[in-house]
Motif scaffolding. Structure first.
Motif, short mmCIF file in Angstrom:
data_model
loop_
_atom_site.label_atom_id
_atom_site.label_comp_id
_atom_site.label_asym_id
_atom_site.label_seq_id
_atom_site.Cartn_x
_atom_site.Cartn_y
_atom_site.Cartn_z
N SER A 7 -75.70 3.90 36.91
CA SER A 7 -76.70 4.78 37.54
C SER A 7 -76.27 5.16 38.95
O SER A 7 -76.43 6.30 39.37
CB SER A 7 -78.07 4.08 37.59
OG SER A 7 -78.57 3.89 36.30
N ARG A 34 -73.72 7.85 38.70
CA ARG A 34 -74.32 9.15 38.36
C ARG A 34 -75.00 9.79 39.58
O ARG A 34 -74.86 10.99 39.83
CB ARG A 34 -75.34 8.99 37.23
CG ARG A 34 -74.71 8.94 35.85
CD ARG A 34 -75.74 9.18 34.75
NE ARG A 34 -76.72 8.13 34.65
CZ ARG A 34 -76.59 7.04 33.92
NH1 ARG A 34 -75.50 6.85 33.21
NH2 ARG A 34 -77.54 6.14 33.87
N ILE A 35 -75.72 8.99 40.34
CA ILE A 35 -76.39 9.50 41.55
C ILE A 35 -75.36 10.00 42.55
O ILE A 35 -75.50 11.09 43.12
CB ILE A 35 -77.30 8.42 42.17
CG1 ILE A 35 -78.46 8.08 41.24
CG2 ILE A 35 -77.85 8.90 43.52
CD1 ILE A 35 -79.22 6.82 41.63
N HIS A 80 -73.87 13.21 41.37
CA HIS A 80 -74.85 14.29 41.46
C HIS A 80 -74.91 14.83 42.89
O HIS A 80 -74.91 16.04 43.12
CB HIS A 80 -76.24 13.81 41.02
CG HIS A 80 -77.30 14.84 41.21
ND1 HIS A 80 -77.52 15.86 40.30
CD2 HIS A 80 -78.19 15.04 42.23
CE1 HIS A 80 -78.49 16.63 40.75
NE2 HIS A 80 -78.92 16.15 41.91
N ILE A 81 -74.95 13.94 43.85
CA ILE A 81 -74.99 14.35 45.25
C ILE A 81 -73.73 15.11 45.64
O ILE A 81 -73.77 16.15 46.29
CB ILE A 81 -75.19 13.12 46.17
CG1 ILE A 81 -76.61 12.58 46.01
CG2 ILE A 81 -74.92 13.47 47.64
CD1 ILE A 81 -76.86 11.24 46.67
N GLU A 128 -71.43 16.63 43.61
CA GLU A 128 -71.10 17.83 42.83
C GLU A 128 -72.19 18.90 42.84
O GLU A 128 -71.88 20.08 42.86
CB GLU A 128 -70.84 17.44 41.37
CG GLU A 128 -69.60 16.61 41.16
CD GLU A 128 -69.43 16.25 39.69
OE1 GLU A 128 -68.54 16.84 39.06
OE2 GLU A 128 -70.20 15.40 39.19
N ARG A 129 -73.45 18.46 42.78
CA ARG A 129 -74.52 19.43 42.54
C ARG A 129 -75.41 19.72 43.75
O ARG A 129 -76.06 20.76 43.79
CB ARG A 129 -75.38 18.95 41.38
CG ARG A 129 -74.60 18.95 40.07
CD ARG A 129 -75.46 18.52 38.90
NE ARG A 129 -74.67 18.47 37.67
CZ ARG A 129 -74.00 17.40 37.27
NH1 ARG A 129 -74.01 16.30 37.99
NH2 ARG A 129 -73.31 17.43 36.15
N MET A 130 -75.47 18.82 44.69
CA MET A 130 -76.31 19.05 45.88
C MET A 130 -75.54 19.84 46.92
O MET A 130 -74.36 19.58 47.16
CB MET A 130 -76.78 17.72 46.50
CG MET A 130 -77.89 17.05 45.75
SD MET A 130 -78.42 15.53 46.59
CE MET A 130 -79.65 16.19 47.69
#
Length: 198
Positions: free
Chosen positions: A23, A26-27, A30-31, A33-35
């Protein structure tokens, strides 16, 4: 193997309760790549701002940005009853039932000698101080039904013996919607002990 900066970020997220390595990974991704940078800075700013603004209520020890907190300062609450809980999350859980209208006291932990947590490491002294004026008539021990939670409830109830206050313990037992055949022995014992008149 990730870059050192990514590994450090993952390790930081792993320190959060309930977040395992997968987890946390993944977090972190996410930060990264996507934020957007602005969203990441905003999140960091919110965390720092909360750490700066949030403190303990001087009365109940709950986390708050005002002092006293909204619950302690409300004139609609029954000031003769204090519900003692282990954490601010427990206050939220009880408040979500809309059934309790008294005040709270947050211990910020439970007595656990195995973990090096003694009575002086949690907010027991502050609870005792709240009984000085004699306005409190009942203390509800709503600590968790664990060994440390139960030990904390028993310890505090003994400390409160000299005061003119009734000490009660929340009932523990079989959850609504479950079958008796699946309940463990301790749960069934607690359910029978906590039975109420119908």
């Amino acid at each position: 193997m990730h870059a050192p900066a990514i590994e450090t970020l993952i390790e930081k997220f792993e320190q959060l309760p309930g977040i395992g390595h997968r987890s946390a990974e993944r977090i972190a991704f996410h930060i990264l790549e996507r934020m957007s940078r602005e969203d990441a800075e905003s999140m960091a700013s919110v965390i720092i701002g909360a750490k700066e603004k949030i403190h303990f209520c001087s009365i109940c020890q709950n986390l708050t940005d005002t002092d006293p907190c909204k619950i302690c300062s409300s004139h609609k609450r029954d000031r003769s009853i204090i519900c003692v809980v282990e954490s601010p999350e427990d206050v939220s859980a009880i408040e979500n039932t809309n059934e309790f209208n008294g005040l709270y006291h947050v211990l910020h932990g439970a007595i656990s000698p195995m973990d090096g947590i003694g009575p002086d490491d949690i907010r027991i002294k502050e609870l005792i101080e709240r009984l000085a004026d004699g306005s409190v008539k009942e203390i509800i021990m709503a600590t968790n039904p664990t060994v440390s939670g139960t030990a904390t409830a028993v310890y505090i109830s003994k400390l409160l013996a000299p005061f003119d206050v009734q000490v009660t313990r929340i009932a523990h037992g079989v959850p609504i919607g479950s079958d008796l055949e699946y309940a463990d022995k301790v749960t069934l014992i607690k359910a029978i002990e906590g039975r109420q008149k119908m």
